[in-house]
Write an enzyme that holds these catalytic residues in place. Structure first.
Site, PDB file in Angstrom:
ATOM      1  N   LYS A   5      87.676   1.817 104.633  1.00 47.48           N
ATOM      2  CA  LYS A   5      88.376   0.825 103.810  1.00 47.48           C
ATOM      3  C   LYS A   5      89.314   0.022 104.697  1.00 47.48           C
ATOM      4  O   LYS A   5      90.149   0.587 105.405  1.00 47.48           O
ATOM      5  CB  LYS A   5      89.157   1.504 102.690  1.00 47.48           C
ATOM      6  CG  LYS A   5      89.799   0.527 101.713  1.00 47.48           C
ATOM      7  CD  LYS A   5      90.408   1.248 100.515  1.00 47.48           C
ATOM      8  CE  LYS A   5      90.993   0.274  99.517  1.00 47.48           C
ATOM      9  NZ  LYS A   5      91.561   0.957  98.331  1.00 47.48           N
TER      10      LYS A   5
ATOM     11  N   ASP B 150      96.725   3.822  88.476  1.00 51.06           N
ATOM     12  CA  ASP B 150      95.652   2.860  88.230  1.00 51.06           C
ATOM     13  C   ASP B 150      94.383   3.591  87.810  1.00 51.06           C
ATOM     14  O   ASP B 150      93.296   3.356  88.340  1.00 51.06           O
ATOM     15  CB  ASP B 150      95.399   2.004  89.477  1.00 51.06           C
ATOM     16  CG  ASP B 150      94.592   0.736  89.157  1.00 51.06           C
ATOM     17  OD1 ASP B 150      94.466   0.401  87.960  1.00 51.06           O
ATOM     18  OD2 ASP B 150      94.083   0.105  90.093  1.00 51.06           O
TER      19      ASP B 150
END
Length: 485
Positions: A38, A134
């Site tokens: 990432k 989230d």
């Protein structure tokens, strides 16, 4: 695995894209292992902010759970000013992908299997004093299963990239997908572990209802209104009452009435699922579950005692009516009321004075912003429609202020001032209005050199935008209260 570099990996394909960069599937050259890389761009970030993100990676790397995506390593590529995260690869996408591909409703047995793994994932984080913040089906990753099962579920994307905005004000904002926002966040109240539980309930509902969310609307303002109202369509009747009650429990409007994650682990169907599939519990999670079951057992004992007392009182009342006025009843004993199972929250509580919605997620599921039932309700109450229009205007105003605010934060970061000094200067400008040049010079240039004088204008802009956003947040809260009233 440690001290990696980009040269250690062969990029195979791009599998995602976020605000801060791209996500790749890759192969480690040394052993052929498959991982996820990432990318987090560091342009405009201070050294302190980068270190904060790295520290966050280290915290997540310490979470040892089969139900959380593992963070193996992190390293900085100085040539491109990029922070790279090396993470576990989930071969089957996300829970959202599984939901969309399913033509029929997910079976009751599969539902409990998936739900139990999600509960274990959040329990693993909460036991480590980490709030996800989230939770959504797109952040539940699907890997190859074990114990003869097709899939295993793991929570990921715990917000390392959000730490790159770790200025003092950004710690007061909340990021989340609008469909999963809890009522307290919509009202600009504090975020805590119970907000994670709400988002978990929304995810359960979505999974059990072919991808539809419990709260639907034509626009973001109406969506926030519907979340605060708390009314949603019932789940399909094919599911057991226990499963429906679990979702209802998680979607309690009052955070104090929502369970903590360990109480969810203590309910019988979840315990049965853990035993049936021989699911492994991390030690801290196992201890939390045991304590929750003990509390549940005490509550059940209290309820049994209360039932017996009520039965005895009924018998005494009957005897009293037959004995006449000379009968003296026994002293009344107060019946204790059972208390909801609530975990201590202070260690995981985050202040929030300003609503901040992740703008990239607002139109993520476009079909959900079109619901005839909610339209009819709004038409029946013209004042509600007017409030929604005002709310939408305030949200748009906040979005514009947010963009200016983020631009200002980046400008401040470009001056490479130490985080502690920056925080002191921000507090100075926020707490003091109408400063003259002498006051500014006397304070500011004790902390920074004269060649950074340009930063002063951005601190002034910062304080101004902060107060404007706080005022907008107050107005949003007023509108919410009017709509609810």
């Amino acid at each position: 695995m440690s001290h990696s570099s980009l040269l250690d990996f062969e990029i195979m394909q791009q599998i995602g894209r976020g605000t801060f960069g791209v996500v790749y599937k890759c192969k480690r050259r040394k052993d052929g292992g498959i991982y996820v890389l990432k990318e987090l761009k560091l342009s405009g970030c201070t050294g302190d902010e980068v270190q904060t993100a790295i520290n966050e990676c280290n915290i997540l790397a310490a979470v040892d759970s089969d139900y959380v995506v593992r963070y193996y390593d992190s390293f900085i590529d100085n040539s491109t000013q990029t922070l790279w995260l090396v993470m576990e690869y989930a071969a089957h996408g996300t829970l959202r992908d599984i939901i969309i591909k399913s033509k029929d409703y997910i079976s009751e047995q599969d539902a409990w299997y998936y739900i139990t793994q999600m509960i274990l994932g959040i329990a693993s984080l909460h036991a480590s004093h980490i709030i996800h913040r989230d939770i959504k089906s797109l952040n539940v990753f699907v890997a190859d299963g074990s114990n003869g099962q097709k899939y295993s579920l793991k929570f990921g994307d715990m917000g390392v990239s959000k730490q790159l905005n770790s200025t003092i004000i950004m710690s007061q904002t909340l990021v989340g997908s609008p469909y999963y926002l809890s009522p307290e966040i919509c009202r600009s109240e504090k975020y805590n572990i119970k907000s994670d539980i709400w988002a978990l309930g929304v995810t359960f509902y979505e999974m059990l209802n072919k991808g539809k969310h419990p709260f639907l609307a034509q626009n973001q303002a109406a969506l926030l209104v519907n979340i605060i109202k708390g009314k949603y369509k019932p789940l399909p009747a094919q599911y057991s009452q226990q499963l429906i009650d679990l979702v209802r429990w998680c979607l309690q409007q009052d955070p104090s009435k929502r369970p903590d994650v360990f109480s969810l682990l203590a309910i019988p169907p979840v315990q049965q699922t853990i035993k049936q599939y021989n699911l492994k519990l991390p030690p801290a999670v196992e201890q939390g579950a045991k304590e929750a079951m003990q509390r549940l057992s005490r509550i059940k004992s209290s309820e049994i005692s209360r039932s017996r007392l009520a039965s005895e009182r009924s018998t005494i009342s009957t005897q009293s009516s037959t004995k006449g006025s000379s009968y003296i009843p026994q002293r009344q004993i107060p019946i204790p009321q059972s208390q909801p199972i609530v975990q201590k929250q202070h260690e995981l509580q985050i202040d929030s004075d300003i609503i901040m919605v992740d703008r990239n997620d607002i139109h993520e599921y476009k079909d959900d912003f079109d619901d005839e039932v909610e339209d009819n309700q709004s038409a029946a109450r013209p004042e509600t429609a007017a409030f929604q229009q005002k709310l939408q205007e305030l949200l748009m105003e906040d979005a514009k202020l947010l963009q200016k605010f983020e631009d200002t934060v980046r400008e401040i970061s470009s001056y490479q001032v130490q985080q502690m000094t920056k925080d002191n200067l921000i507090n100075f400008f926020v707490q003091n209005d109408n400063l003259d040049e002498k006051q500014i010079n006397d304070f500011v240039f004790k902390l920074i050199p004269l060649n950074k004088i340009g930063i002063v204008q951005y601190f002034k802009q910062y304080a101004k935008l902060l107060k404007q956003r706080q005022q907008v947040a107050i107005e949003i809260n007023k509108i919410m209260l009017m709509i609810k009233g």
